[in-house]
Enzyme design. Structure first.
Site, PDB file in Angstrom:
ATOM      1  N   SER A   8      -0.529  -2.197  -5.887  1.00 19.87           N
ATOM      2  CA  SER A   8       0.458  -1.675  -5.522  1.00 19.87           C
ATOM      3  C   SER A   8       1.577  -2.013  -6.864  1.00 19.87           C
ATOM      4  O   SER A   8       1.974  -3.059  -6.857  1.00 19.87           O
ATOM      5  CB  SER A   8       1.206  -2.089  -4.281  1.00 19.87           C
ATOM      6  OG  SER A   8       2.473  -1.763  -4.322  1.00 19.87           O
ATOM      7  N   HIS A  33      -1.463   2.237  -6.377  1.00 23.13           N
ATOM      8  CA  HIS A  33      -0.732   2.579  -5.425  1.00 23.13           C
ATOM      9  C   HIS A  33       0.627   2.618  -5.794  1.00 23.13           C
ATOM     10  O   HIS A  33       1.116   1.595  -6.435  1.00 23.13           O
ATOM     11  CB  HIS A  33      -1.070   1.588  -4.247  1.00 23.13           C
ATOM     12  CG  HIS A  33      -0.336   1.922  -2.923  1.00 23.13           C
ATOM     13  ND1 HIS A  33      -1.028   2.758  -1.852  1.00 23.13           N
ATOM     14  CD2 HIS A  33       0.635   1.431  -2.676  1.00 23.13           C
ATOM     15  CE1 HIS A  33      -0.189   2.772  -1.033  1.00 23.13           C
ATOM     16  NE2 HIS A  33       0.732   1.876  -1.353  1.00 23.13           N
ATOM     17  N   ASP A  35       4.685   3.180  -4.486  1.00 31.45           N
ATOM     18  CA  ASP A  35       5.498   3.017  -3.348  1.00 31.45           C
ATOM     19  C   ASP A  35       6.818   3.780  -3.592  1.00 31.45           C
ATOM     20  O   ASP A  35       7.573   3.207  -4.501  1.00 31.45           O
ATOM     21  CB  ASP A  35       5.723   1.783  -2.925  1.00 31.45           C
ATOM     22  CG  ASP A  35       4.365   1.384  -2.332  1.00 31.45           C
ATOM     23  OD1 ASP A  35       3.925   1.683  -1.321  1.00 31.45           O
ATOM     24  OD2 ASP A  35       3.899   0.032  -2.729  1.00 31.45           O
ATOM     25  N   MET A  37      10.505   4.722  -2.189  1.00 29.63           N
ATOM     26  CA  MET A  37      11.241   4.543  -0.988  1.00 29.63           C
ATOM     27  C   MET A  37      12.559   5.122  -1.362  1.00 29.63           C
ATOM     28  O   MET A  37      13.117   5.267  -2.609  1.00 29.63           O
ATOM     29  CB  MET A  37      11.446   2.965  -1.075  1.00 29.63           C
ATOM     30  CG  MET A  37      10.291   2.457  -0.802  1.00 29.63           C
ATOM     31  SD  MET A  37      10.520   0.550  -0.815  1.00 29.63           S
ATOM     32  CE  MET A  37       8.732  -0.196  -0.590  1.00 29.63           C
ATOM     33  N   HIS A  66       2.586   6.986  -2.041  1.00 31.21           N
ATOM     34  CA  HIS A  66       2.835   6.690  -0.568  1.00 31.21           C
ATOM     35  C   HIS A  66       4.425   6.761  -0.574  1.00 31.21           C
ATOM     36  O   HIS A  66       5.129   6.156  -0.986  1.00 31.21           O
ATOM     37  CB  HIS A  66       2.497   5.074  -0.293  1.00 31.21           C
ATOM     38  CG  HIS A  66       2.968   4.454   1.041  1.00 31.21           C
ATOM     39  ND1 HIS A  66       3.122   2.979   1.386  1.00 31.21           N
ATOM     40  CD2 HIS A  66       3.244   5.345   2.158  1.00 31.21           C
ATOM     41  CE1 HIS A  66       3.261   3.165   2.580  1.00 31.21           C
ATOM     42  NE2 HIS A  66       3.656   4.383   3.013  1.00 31.21           N
ATOM     43  N   MET A  68       7.679   6.813   1.239  1.00 33.27           N
ATOM     44  CA  MET A  68       8.565   6.366   2.430  1.00 33.27           C
ATOM     45  C   MET A  68       9.849   6.860   2.401  1.00 33.27           C
ATOM     46  O   MET A  68      10.866   6.219   1.967  1.00 33.27           O
ATOM     47  CB  MET A  68       8.565   4.721   2.359  1.00 33.27           C
ATOM     48  CG  MET A  68       7.322   3.973   2.534  1.00 33.27           C
ATOM     49  SD  MET A  68       6.907   2.619   1.796  1.00 33.27           S
ATOM     50  CE  MET A  68       6.380   2.905   0.352  1.00 33.27           C
ATOM     51  N   MET A 137       0.154   1.052   8.272  1.00 37.75           N
ATOM     52  CA  MET A 137       0.983  -0.161   7.666  1.00 37.75           C
ATOM     53  C   MET A 137       0.583  -1.411   8.481  1.00 37.75           C
ATOM     54  O   MET A 137       0.803  -1.330   9.841  1.00 37.75           O
ATOM     55  CB  MET A 137       2.549   0.216   7.947  1.00 37.75           C
ATOM     56  CG  MET A 137       2.952   1.341   6.954  1.00 37.75           C
ATOM     57  SD  MET A 137       2.425   0.986   5.138  1.00 37.75           S
ATOM     58  CE  MET A 137       3.473  -0.283   4.898  1.00 37.75           C
ATOM     59  N   GLY A 142       8.878  -1.019   3.314  1.00 35.99           N
ATOM     60  CA  GLY A 142      10.352  -1.348   2.693  1.00 35.99           C
ATOM     61  C   GLY A 142       9.964  -2.382   1.566  1.00 35.99           C
ATOM     62  O   GLY A 142      10.974  -2.473   0.637  1.00 35.99           O
ATOM     63  N   PHE A 143       9.273  -3.386   1.740  1.00 36.73           N
ATOM     64  CA  PHE A 143       9.314  -4.638   0.944  1.00 36.73           C
ATOM     65  C   PHE A 143       7.839  -4.997   0.607  1.00 36.73           C
ATOM     66  O   PHE A 143       6.957  -4.840   1.616  1.00 36.73           O
ATOM     67  CB  PHE A 143      10.183  -5.864   1.518  1.00 36.73           C
ATOM     68  CG  PHE A 143      11.429  -5.239   1.651  1.00 36.73           C
ATOM     69  CD1 PHE A 143      12.516  -5.346   0.802  1.00 36.73           C
ATOM     70  CD2 PHE A 143      11.745  -4.865   2.868  1.00 36.73           C
ATOM     71  CE1 PHE A 143      13.525  -4.856   1.075  1.00 36.73           C
ATOM     72  CE2 PHE A 143      13.079  -4.219   3.189  1.00 36.73           C
ATOM     73  CZ  PHE A 143      14.076  -4.260   2.134  1.00 36.73           C
ATOM     74  N   GLY A 145       5.245  -8.468  -0.323  1.00 40.63           N
ATOM     75  CA  GLY A 145       5.394  -9.611   0.079  1.00 40.63           C
ATOM     76  C   GLY A 145       5.415 -10.242   1.491  1.00 40.63           C
ATOM     77  O   GLY A 145       5.906 -11.224   1.714  1.00 40.63           O
ATOM     78  N   ASP A 175      -2.371  -1.136   4.290  1.00 40.46           N
ATOM     79  CA  ASP A 175      -1.277  -1.639   3.194  1.00 40.46           C
ATOM     80  C   ASP A 175      -0.312  -2.420   3.706  1.00 40.46           C
ATOM     81  O   ASP A 175       0.294  -2.405   4.756  1.00 40.46           O
ATOM     82  CB  ASP A 175      -0.381  -0.218   3.037  1.00 40.46           C
ATOM     83  CG  ASP A 175       0.523  -0.317   1.928  1.00 40.46           C
ATOM     84  OD1 ASP A 175       0.673  -1.511   1.363  1.00 40.46           O
ATOM     85  OD2 ASP A 175       1.315   0.572   1.532  1.00 40.46           O
ATOM     86  N   GLY A 197      -0.420  -5.729  -3.348  1.00 37.13           N
ATOM     87  CA  GLY A 197       0.783  -5.892  -4.558  1.00 37.13           C
ATOM     88  C   GLY A 197       1.058  -7.276  -5.027  1.00 37.13           C
ATOM     89  O   GLY A 197       0.278  -7.634  -5.787  1.00 37.13           O
TER      90      GLY A 197
HETATM   91  C1  DX5 Z   1       5.491  -1.741   1.482  1.00 41.95           C
HETATM   92  C2  DX5 Z   1       4.500  -0.987   0.554  1.00 41.95           C
HETATM   93  C3  DX5 Z   1       3.483  -1.946   0.258  1.00 41.95           C
HETATM   94  C4  DX5 Z   1       3.869  -2.938  -0.490  1.00 41.95           C
HETATM   95  C5  DX5 Z   1       2.574  -4.055  -0.479  1.00 41.95           C
HETATM   96  O1  DX5 Z   1       6.404  -1.072   1.968  1.00 41.95           O
HETATM   97  O2  DX5 Z   1       4.047   0.017   1.217  1.00 41.95           O
HETATM   98  O3  DX5 Z   1       2.685  -0.964  -0.717  1.00 41.95           O
HETATM   99  O4  DX5 Z   1       3.718  -2.826  -2.143  1.00 41.95           O
HETATM  100  O5  DX5 Z   1       2.790  -5.376  -1.059  1.00 41.95           O
HETATM  101  P1  DX5 Z   1       2.297  -6.647  -0.505  1.00 41.95           P
HETATM  102  O6  DX5 Z   1       0.772  -6.445  -0.897  1.00 41.95           O
HETATM  103  O7  DX5 Z   1       2.871  -7.554  -1.452  1.00 41.95           O
HETATM  104  O8  DX5 Z   1       2.449  -6.577   0.916  1.00 41.95           O
HETATM  105 ZN    ZN Z   2       2.570   1.314   0.195  1.00 38.97          ZN
END
Ligand code: DX5
Ligand code: ZN
Length: 219
Positions: A8, A33, A35, A37, A66, A68, A137, A142-143, A145, A175, A197
């Protein structure tokens, strides 16, 4: 069975985006990937069309986008134009999901649907045959880590049987919070594609980390 690793870019260094894209190009990863948002569907804003267009200029692998965002129907053509190969929308953001999925396919993209952690697999029963991918999910979107939600395993098993029962060709993608500690078990449960990510980009050697994830997923 093919297994796909999808780093990601949300966790990449945006000041050195081209460098990080080239790293993925030469790695064992399969997809980018991406993201998106909007600060409405999720409590965070990431990036939009100009950045995706810039990524596409250098990316040599499948662009797994993806969304969101609320009301994604407004932008389906735009995401095609900036290079999306797979376009995934959230079940929770689409009151007319069937129409949205058909619109994505009509643009020549693969259509994915994502479910938030609290959304049951059963809501996909009447759309699963039309889908190319389901994105479960394993954190609240949203974030990056965040920690992996264990209930995901149960959902993967339920989705796997729904896919088998319906004869759908949909791939299963997970994800959020994917690491070397859960990827093997997820893969054995039937996951095809793994988003990672922070585990990739914050590691000392992202190339090596991607290879290790790929090996663990492939078995
Ligand atoms: C979260 C994203 C993910 C995110 C995953 O909202 O959709 O794709 O980047 O990050 P890690 O792998 O750090 O959880
Ligand atoms: Zn994602």
């Amino acid at each position: 069975m093919n297994k796909f690793i999808a780093p990601s870019l949300l966790a990449a260094d945006f000041g050195n985006l081209q460098r990080d894209i080239e790293m993925i190009n030469k790695s064992d990863a399969d997809w980018f990937h991406i993201d998106v948002m909007d600060g409405v569907f999720v409590p965070n804003i990431s990036f939009g069309m100009p950045v995706i267009k810039a990524i596409k200029k250098h990316a040599k692998k499948t662009m797994d986008v993806h969304l969101m965002i609320v009301d994604p129907d407004r932008f389906i053509g735009d995401f095609k134009n900036v290079g999306a190969d797979i376009l995934t929308v959230h079940y929770e953001a689409c009151p007319h999901l069937h129409r949205t999925v058909q619109a994505i396919k009509a643009q020549g993209m693969k259509a994915g649907v994502s479910l938030n952690p609290h959304t049951p697999i059963a809501v996909l029963e009447d759309i699963i045959a039309d889908l190319d991918l389901v994105l479960i999910m394993s954190v609240n979107p949203g974030f990056g880590g965040q920690s992996f939600i264990e209930n995901t395993y149960k959902k993967v098993a339920q989705l796997k049987s729904l896919i088998e029962f319906s004869g759908s060709n949909a791939l299963i993608e997970v994800d959020g919070g994917v690491t070397d500690e859960n990827i093997e078990e997820l893969s054995n449960a039937g996951v095809d594609a793994f988003v990672a990510g922070n585990f990739v980009f914050k590691s000392k050697n992202p190339l090596k980390t991607i290879s290790e994830l790929k090996k663990l997923a492939t078995g």
